[in-house]
Design a protein around this motif. Sequence first.
Motif, short mmCIF file in Angstrom:
data_model
loop_
_atom_site.label_atom_id
_atom_site.label_comp_id
_atom_site.label_asym_id
_atom_site.label_seq_id
_atom_site.Cartn_x
_atom_site.Cartn_y
_atom_site.Cartn_z
N THR A 35 0.82 -1.21 0.00
CA THR A 35 0.00 0.00 0.00
C THR A 35 0.85 1.26 0.00
OG1 THR A 35 -0.20 0.02 2.41
CG2 THR A 35 -1.94 -1.10 1.16
N GLU A 36 2.09 1.16 0.45
CA GLU A 36 2.98 2.32 0.40
C GLU A 36 3.38 2.65 -1.03
OE1 GLU A 36 4.20 4.34 2.92
OE2 GLU A 36 2.75 3.30 4.18
N ILE A 43 -3.16 6.91 -1.62
CA ILE A 43 -2.52 6.93 -0.31
C ILE A 43 -3.17 8.00 0.56
CG2 ILE A 43 -0.37 7.40 0.91
CD1 ILE A 43 1.12 6.22 -1.43
N ASN A 93 -0.75 4.33 6.22
CA ASN A 93 -2.10 4.22 5.64
C ASN A 93 -3.06 3.41 6.48
OD1 ASN A 93 -1.47 5.70 3.33
ND2 ASN A 93 -0.58 3.88 2.39
#
Length: 134
Positions: A35-36, A43, A93
């Motif tokens: 997810t980064e 994000i 996140n």
Amino acid sequence: MPTSKQRRTFKQWRGARPFWGGLLVFLGGAEILFTEKMPLPVIMHIGMQGMAGLAVPSVMVLCGLLLIFSPGQRLFYSILSVLLTLASWVTSNLGGFFIGLLLGLIGSIVAFGWVPNQPARRRLLRRGTRPSTS
């Protein structure tokens, strides 16, 4: 296709360590790292300094691997994994949009609760006997 001897050997190896807990911690850290790398509009926030957002899930992945390959230190790695997973809420996140957070927490709990040298319970339950507590 693995033979029955290979399956039995892997099952014995897997039973001698907190395999499922380590795998879940590893997958949770990998999901948070994934997810980064998402596009910027997806994000929600990058984290406190950005570096912590990458360091926390990286150490989670490392803890997951160490849980699998170094089961003697499972208590330390599982406690560290819980703390890192909770830290990912702030740094990454919302813990990888809750998925990585849940995987990491469940994996850490499973690894912490794992006890070595347990008898196979399925076979005992099928026979109608209870495992001995002594």
